[in-house]
Design an enzyme around this catalytic site. Structure first.
Site, PDB file in Angstrom:
ATOM      1  N   ASP A  72       0.818  -1.207   0.000  1.00 53.66           N
ATOM      2  CA  ASP A  72       0.000   0.000   0.000  1.00 53.66           C
ATOM      3  C   ASP A  72       0.857   1.264   0.000  1.00 53.66           C
ATOM      4  O   ASP A  72       2.069   1.212   0.169  1.00 53.66           O
ATOM      5  CB  ASP A  72      -0.956   0.006   1.202  1.00 53.66           C
ATOM      6  N   ASP A 141      -7.868  -4.284  14.475  1.00 53.31           N
ATOM      7  CA  ASP A 141      -9.200  -4.623  13.974  1.00 53.31           C
ATOM      8  C   ASP A 141      -9.152  -5.695  12.891  1.00 53.31           C
ATOM      9  O   ASP A 141     -10.142  -5.949  12.211  1.00 53.31           O
ATOM     10  CB  ASP A 141      -9.918  -3.373  13.450  1.00 53.31           C
ATOM     11  N   HIS A 143      -7.443  -5.754  10.081  1.00 56.29           N
ATOM     12  CA  HIS A 143      -7.255  -5.365   8.682  1.00 56.29           C
ATOM     13  C   HIS A 143      -5.863  -5.760   8.212  1.00 56.29           C
ATOM     14  O   HIS A 143      -4.909  -5.758   8.986  1.00 56.29           O
ATOM     15  CB  HIS A 143      -7.498  -3.862   8.485  1.00 56.29           C
ATOM     16  N   GLU A 148      -9.815  -2.536   5.350  1.00 58.42           N
ATOM     17  CA  GLU A 148     -10.363  -2.335   6.679  1.00 58.42           C
ATOM     18  C   GLU A 148     -11.675  -3.101   6.847  1.00 58.42           C
ATOM     19  O   GLU A 148     -12.187  -3.693   5.891  1.00 58.42           O
ATOM     20  CB  GLU A 148     -10.520  -0.839   6.918  1.00 58.42           C
TER      21      GLU A 148
END
Length: 274
Positions: A72, A141, A143, A148
């Site tokens: 990313d 979380d 991700h 996400e």
């Protein structure tokens, strides 16, 4: 899926680096046979990168015939900004090894056409023959990359608007000024990573324990994107003791029992398959 439980985050970095070195060396890359490696950023893989740099300095591994694809990059952040992933990768890894610059692929968050940039990235992966080993980390979380909660589990490389929780978590890297935090990023999709021949996910720290529990002990759920890798034929998760705090005792015992039967230094790729 295989879960390797090690004592500390430092042990995770060392183990992962040894595994990457072995995979590259066993592949025997050359001018017409490149090893294709997917790479993450963040604090979790730093130990692995440091160990790989040392292995390279010792002559134990070469990256001359390795092609890399990073997960990313922020949108709108200059490449030379200290928080850009271009800067991170060159500063922490690439400038210390013998990789050819043209073999490094990092998404361009300043491209005039971001959708075209994402599509080009997918094509470059295909042209390289696909990723042999994609390494990733996860957030609390669950991700992976910037996929996400709620992301499609068959998603491809795309522009992603970042969640408020992510923006707040990233503010510490931008002088705690929310106005400086990039609101969008380019990210590989879950499906992009799933296409890799092998996936290795690094998980360290008690703050990621619940995410590991969701990834290992519960079903596939798009609200916990890391759980998708239960369905990958060759997933290897490496974690420290702190990250196992939410796992059942019998789950920890099961995976530790398997690891005891494998000599870490001589472990083969097949040893980590289902």
């Amino acid at each position: 899926m295989r879960l390797v439980i090690l004592e500390t985050s430092q042990s995770v970095g060392k183990w992962a680096a040894k595994y990457v070195m072995k995979r590259i060396n066993d592949f025997q890359p050359g001018p017409n046979r490149y090893f294709v490696l997917g790479l993450p950023t963040g604090s979790t893989p730093l130990g692995m990168y440091k160990e790989l740099i040392e292995f390279h300095k010792q002559g134990k591994v070469s990256f001359q015939y390795v092609k890399t694809f990073n997960m990313d990059e922020y949108v709108g952040l200059p490449r030379d900004h200290q928080e850009s992933y271009h800067f991170f990768m060159w500063h922490n890894f690439f400038k210390h090894i013998d990789i050819e610059p043209q073999n490094v692929h990092i998404l361009n968050g300043n491209a005039p056409d971001l959708v075209a940039e994402c599509n080009k990235f997918e094509e470059q992966i295909k042209e390289a023959g696909g990723v042999e080993l994609f390494i990733g980390g996860i957030g609390p979380d669950g991700h992976i990359a910037f996929n996400e909660p709620g992301s499609s589990l068959v998603s491809r490389t795309r522009v992603k608007t970042l969640a408020q929780d992510t923006l707040e978590a990233n503010a510490r890297f931008f002088d705690n000024d929310m106005s400086k935090v990039p609101k969008q990023a380019l990210t590989v999709g879950v499906g992009t990573v799933m296409d890799s021949k092998e996936v290795m996910i690094l998980i360290t720290g008690a703050h990621k324990a619940f995410a590991l529990y969701k990834a290992i002990e519960e079903g596939v759920n798009h609200m916990w994107t890391v759980s998708a890798f239960q369905q990958h034929a060759n997933t290897l998760m490496i974690c420290d003791e702190d990250a196992t705090l939410e796992l059942r005792v019998k789950t920890v015992k099961y995976f530790k029992g398997i690891l005891r039967d494998i000599d870490e230094g001589a472990a083969t790729q097949d040893g980590y398959k289902n």
